[in-house]
Design an enzyme around this catalytic site. Sequence first.
Site, PDB file in Angstrom:
ATOM      1  N   ASP A 104      41.469  83.960  76.165  1.00  0.00           N
ATOM      2  CA  ASP A 104      42.926  83.652  75.759  1.00  0.00           C
ATOM      3  C   ASP A 104      44.118  85.049  76.112  1.00  0.00           C
ATOM      4  O   ASP A 104      44.010  86.015  75.351  1.00  0.00           O
ATOM      5  CB  ASP A 104      42.965  83.571  74.194  1.00  0.00           C
ATOM      6  CG  ASP A 104      44.566  83.216  74.034  1.00  0.00           C
ATOM      7  OD1 ASP A 104      45.254  82.667  74.797  1.00  0.00           O
ATOM      8  OD2 ASP A 104      44.578  83.347  72.769  1.00  0.00           O
ATOM      9  N   ASP A 298      49.316  81.840  79.868  1.00  0.00           N
ATOM     10  CA  ASP A 298      48.554  81.718  79.020  1.00  0.00           C
ATOM     11  C   ASP A 298      47.235  80.803  79.157  1.00  0.00           C
ATOM     12  O   ASP A 298      47.508  79.586  79.281  1.00  0.00           O
ATOM     13  CB  ASP A 298      49.262  81.233  77.661  1.00  0.00           C
ATOM     14  CG  ASP A 298      48.594  81.297  76.531  1.00  0.00           C
ATOM     15  OD1 ASP A 298      47.184  81.831  76.395  1.00  0.00           O
ATOM     16  OD2 ASP A 298      48.866  80.655  75.459  1.00  0.00           O
TER      17      ASP A 298
END
Length: 507
Positions: A104, A298
């Site tokens: 992440d 992201d």
Amino acid sequence: MENFALFWIWAFVFCLCFGTTKCHFSIPLKMYPGKYNLSTEASLSSVRVVALKSDGDGLSLASDPSGTINFLDMVNNLQGDSGRGYYIEMSVGTPGQKLNILVDTGSSNFAVAAAPHTFITHYFNTALSSTYQSTGRPVAVRYTQGSLKGELGTDFVSIPKGPNGTIGINIAAILSSDGFFLPGINWQGILGLAYPELAQPDSVVEPFFNSVVNQLGIPDMFSLQMCGAGLAPSSTVDPPAGSLIMGGAEPALYRGSIWYTPIIQEWYYQVEVLKLEVGEQNLNLDCKEYNTDKAFVDSGTTLLRLPINVFNAVVDAITRNSKIDSFSPGFWDGTKLACWKKSENLWKLFPKLSIYLRATNISQSFRITILPLLYLQPVTDVDDMVCFRFCVTSSANSLVIGATVMEGFYVVFDRAQKRLGFALSSCAVSDGEALSEITGPFSVADVAADCTVSVPKEPVLWMISYALVAVCALILIGLLLLLLLPCRHLDRGEITDESSLVRHRIK
């Protein structure tokens, strides 16, 4: 006196409503089920040291000149897909406990399950690690989807398909969570690869990749390939899902040149979006609309998230440019699927989506483009029909370039030179056709010199919150004094019809 007292009362109410509001950073972490296939595999050759051309004068090394990093050892070290997230296997503690950790780039904590949970098969048992040490500090992280609570600790981690060596890192041991672990997932923790600014409970907690760079001495950059786009969900082929290359970029994983855009702020990987196009049509919005209140890259976000005004403009443009007669509104908001025959060529029915990013040469830009098979996610198929989900959604506070876009590109996070690179991914191909495009340079003469929107960072927000709480405390003291003053006045004299108290009672 009456007006003055009312002022203090309203001030107190205002502070009560806003001053004590908690300031949480949030990252998107939405996941939907789905299976994907990789139609072509990258041809892997021996390790080599190659200089990569960028859009500017700078060069980026493809391998560590010292020869201590073998990038080919890290190729295909990710599993999963865009529906459930991409994860890497790690060994945590002493002796090592194997865990799958979600990659992440939109958060900064390394967090692992440290207690049983219904949706996970195993967890990190801190009692079985002789090197785990608790700091005694509580930690809480809230994500766009889900939240976690636990304690901070330290331990050692190694990555079987990563850089050689064992790293001492900060660990958020997850003791409870809400909506964080989901049914069907095959990961037990999250690897936050963003900057210390986002680390919880404060930026003193060194993030994982910072620890890797400091302890192993590798270059401060990593690159990411996510191979989630492909065949219908009924496919039984289970290909490698991607690669996380720590310390540089591996040329076998991309095609053509790498185009770089500056990292605007080092918290999220924030970039500057200049404009969007649907097909060949420019949305013609103020460029600040695209960056409200920030735009960032992201890997933990499944979808392409757009500010509400931008999202509405994109939907309108797709509706006008597509060759579909009508759509249910539920398709656009993600509550309904759209199904077509497997023989249909969606590339001819839907337009391309393009995002313009400012180049490192700030007078230029470049364009990354995704085709329909990237922003239409296959979810299920029945007989000769395949059903898709629209992988663009609205966002209240940011533009997020998530997996929907990233799967088309090899993304280089060059933290050392404060820039993000995009190149065509070698796995973004289906039936011999590329799913993405990258072109440039373009002039930015028609765009504002600065399209970013100023937004306070997380610690600043906390400071503002604490300051407001302190002001509220002072106002509360003043209010209590004001409430006591009338009582003393009443003891000294008779209440008449002219008094403010009586007038208010009459009303």
